[in-house]
Design a protein around this motif. Structure first.
Motif, PDB file in Angstrom:
ATOM      1  N   ARG A 144       1.010  -1.399  -0.049  1.00  0.00           N
ATOM      2  CA  ARG A 144       0.144  -0.051   0.256  1.00  0.00           C
ATOM      3  C   ARG A 144       0.950   1.468   0.073  1.00  0.00           C
ATOM      4  NH1 ARG A 144      -2.193  -3.207   4.016  1.00  0.00           N
ATOM      5  NH2 ARG A 144      -1.243  -1.811   5.497  1.00  0.00           N
ATOM      6  N   SER A 145       1.889   1.268   0.662  1.00  0.00           N
ATOM      7  CA  SER A 145       2.682   2.518   0.682  1.00  0.00           C
ATOM      8  C   SER A 145       3.673   2.492  -0.251  1.00  0.00           C
ATOM      9  CB  SER A 145       3.535   2.323   2.198  1.00  0.00           C
ATOM     10  OG  SER A 145       4.592   1.290   2.145  1.00  0.00           O
ATOM     11  N   ASP A 146       4.175   3.711  -0.566  1.00  0.00           N
ATOM     12  CA  ASP A 146       5.182   3.887  -1.477  1.00  0.00           C
ATOM     13  C   ASP A 146       6.629   3.134  -1.356  1.00  0.00           C
ATOM     14  OD1 ASP A 146       6.457   5.208  -3.953  1.00  0.00           O
ATOM     15  OD2 ASP A 146       7.737   6.250  -2.236  1.00  0.00           O
ATOM     16  N   LEU A 147       6.917   3.133   0.013  1.00  0.00           N
ATOM     17  CA  LEU A 147       8.348   2.404   0.466  1.00  0.00           C
ATOM     18  C   LEU A 147       7.763   0.821   0.062  1.00  0.00           C
ATOM     19  CD1 LEU A 147      10.778   1.990   2.027  1.00  0.00           C
ATOM     20  CD2 LEU A 147       9.156   1.696   4.203  1.00  0.00           C
ATOM     21  N   ARG A 149       6.213  -0.551  -2.046  1.00  0.00           N
ATOM     22  CA  ARG A 149       5.633  -0.803  -3.427  1.00  0.00           C
ATOM     23  C   ARG A 149       7.195  -0.639  -3.960  1.00  0.00           C
ATOM     24  NH1 ARG A 149       1.099  -0.566  -6.294  1.00  0.00           N
ATOM     25  NH2 ARG A 149      -0.742  -0.561  -5.115  1.00  0.00           N
ATOM     26  N   ARG A 150       8.012   0.300  -3.874  1.00  0.00           N
ATOM     27  CA  ARG A 150       9.176   0.416  -4.290  1.00  0.00           C
ATOM     28  C   ARG A 150       9.979  -0.741  -3.743  1.00  0.00           C
ATOM     29  NH1 ARG A 150      12.359   5.242  -2.916  1.00  0.00           N
ATOM     30  NH2 ARG A 150      11.203   5.081  -0.881  1.00  0.00           N
ATOM     31  N   ASP A 153       8.896  -3.938  -5.802  1.00  0.00           N
ATOM     32  CA  ASP A 153       9.215  -3.609  -7.385  1.00  0.00           C
ATOM     33  C   ASP A 153      10.769  -3.880  -7.774  1.00  0.00           C
ATOM     34  OD1 ASP A 153       6.711  -3.000  -8.053  1.00  0.00           O
ATOM     35  OD2 ASP A 153       6.977  -0.868  -8.064  1.00  0.00           O
ATOM     36  N   ARG A 154      11.356  -3.520  -6.922  1.00  0.00           N
ATOM     37  CA  ARG A 154      13.070  -3.481  -6.993  1.00  0.00           C
ATOM     38  C   ARG A 154      13.646  -5.099  -6.803  1.00  0.00           C
ATOM     39  NH1 ARG A 154      15.806   2.037  -4.586  1.00  0.00           N
ATOM     40  NH2 ARG A 154      14.335   3.546  -5.684  1.00  0.00           N
ATOM     41  N   LEU A 172      17.257   1.936   0.076  1.00  0.00           N
ATOM     42  CA  LEU A 172      15.864   2.784   0.146  1.00  0.00           C
ATOM     43  C   LEU A 172      15.912   3.458   1.329  1.00  0.00           C
ATOM     44  CD1 LEU A 172      13.067  -0.178  -0.295  1.00  0.00           C
ATOM     45  CD2 LEU A 172      13.597   1.714  -1.713  1.00  0.00           C
ATOM     46  N   HIS A 182       7.313  -3.197   8.066  1.00  0.00           N
ATOM     47  CA  HIS A 182       6.422  -2.547   6.703  1.00  0.00           C
ATOM     48  C   HIS A 182       6.054  -3.668   5.822  1.00  0.00           C
ATOM     49  CE1 HIS A 182       5.759   1.598   7.817  1.00  0.00           C
ATOM     50  NE2 HIS A 182       7.086   1.708   8.223  1.00  0.00           N
ATOM     51  N   GLU A 186       2.042  -4.908   5.531  1.00  0.00           N
ATOM     52  CA  GLU A 186       1.309  -4.586   4.206  1.00  0.00           C
ATOM     53  C   GLU A 186       0.835  -5.669   3.405  1.00  0.00           C
ATOM     54  OE1 GLU A 186       2.451  -1.209   2.170  1.00  0.00           O
ATOM     55  OE2 GLU A 186       3.028  -0.075   3.964  1.00  0.00           O
TER      56      GLU A 186
END
Length: 250
Positions: A144-147, A149-150, A153-154, A172, A182, A186
């Motif tokens: 859900r958070s940008d952290l 997700r990044r 993805d990485r 990060l 986190h 999530e």
């Protein structure tokens, strides 16, 4: 206003691209006869090779994209003809019967033209609705958070190597403990469990390519041995990679 047919096929070749935001006005069977689709509903990500399909209820928004060119063989079902799906979104394994019915109906892009074709559509609806009641577990949480997700993805971008959690946290600019907390909160899984699932999902996509050997797929998704790859694949899908590939070659 022209009334929509009770069901009609979407059959054709589409180039790689996306993401595509889509909200069908009818119940939608999303299926790739050849190639791979990726489906994202905001919190989960699925791959749809020819072994799998998605049933999306009318007015349910989704996002999908095409990692490479796809031959689609999908169906739109009018919502007023028959019951609604049990869930507004379900991804499931296709059966040989469902694929055979789709092949028989692939020319019906304007809907059924006679009672025989209507009967086939009715049968396909019943078969697909039943299959959708047993969704596939092979999905990837998106975070859900940008952290998160990044981070995911990485991690996915490094599947052909050996991703390092310590290096990921450093990249990060967070501590390993914070990142681990986190990700678990999530996605409901540890980072390593997410990594294992991503590798299997990538393998599911590659198994749709007949030119890729299973050994190449195992090595390309980061496994050092076929036995480890087979065990991980069976744990998530319930099948061996060979059985899974055979299921949509039949």
């Amino acid at each position: 206003m022209t009334q929509a047919p009770p069901a009609q096929v979407v059959h054709g070749d589409f180039p790689a691209g996306g993401p595509i935001d889509f909200c069908p006005d009818r119940h939608y069977l999303l299926y790739a006869r050849d190639g791979v689709l990726r489906l994202d509903d905001g919190g989960r990500v699925w791959s749809l090779p020819p072994a799998r399909a998605a049933l999306i209820a009318a007015t349910r928004p989704i996002t999908f994209w095409l990692p490479r060119p796809v031959t689609a063989l999908s169906v739109l079902f009018d919502a007023t003809h028959g019951p609604a799906p049990a869930a507004d979104l379900s991804v499931f394994d296709m059966s040989p019967l469902a694929r055979a019915l789709l092949e028989e109906l692939r020319h019906c892009t304007d809907g059924p033209t006679d009672a025989h074709e209507q009967a086939l559509f009715d049968t396909l609806r019943k078969v697909v609705w039943r299959l959708a009641e047993t969704p596939s577990p092979a999905q990837r949480p998106a975070g859900r958070s940008d952290l998160v997700r990044r981070a995911l993805d990485r991690t996915e971008a490094q599947l052909d190597s050996q991703p390092s959690f310590a290096a990921l946290a450093e990249d990060l600019a967070v501590t390993q403990r914070t990142l681990a907390r986190h990700i678990l909160a999530e996605t409901g899984m540890t980072w390593r469990a997410n990594l294992r699932r991503m590798r299997v999902i990538r393998a599911i996509e590659w198994l749709a390519d007949p030119d890729r050997s299973i050994t190449d797929i195992a090595l390309g998704t980061g496994y050092a041995s076929l036995s480890a790859f087979n065990a991980a694949f069976r744990e998530i899908t319930g099948q061996t990679p060979s059985d899974y590939r055979d299921s949509f070659r039949t």
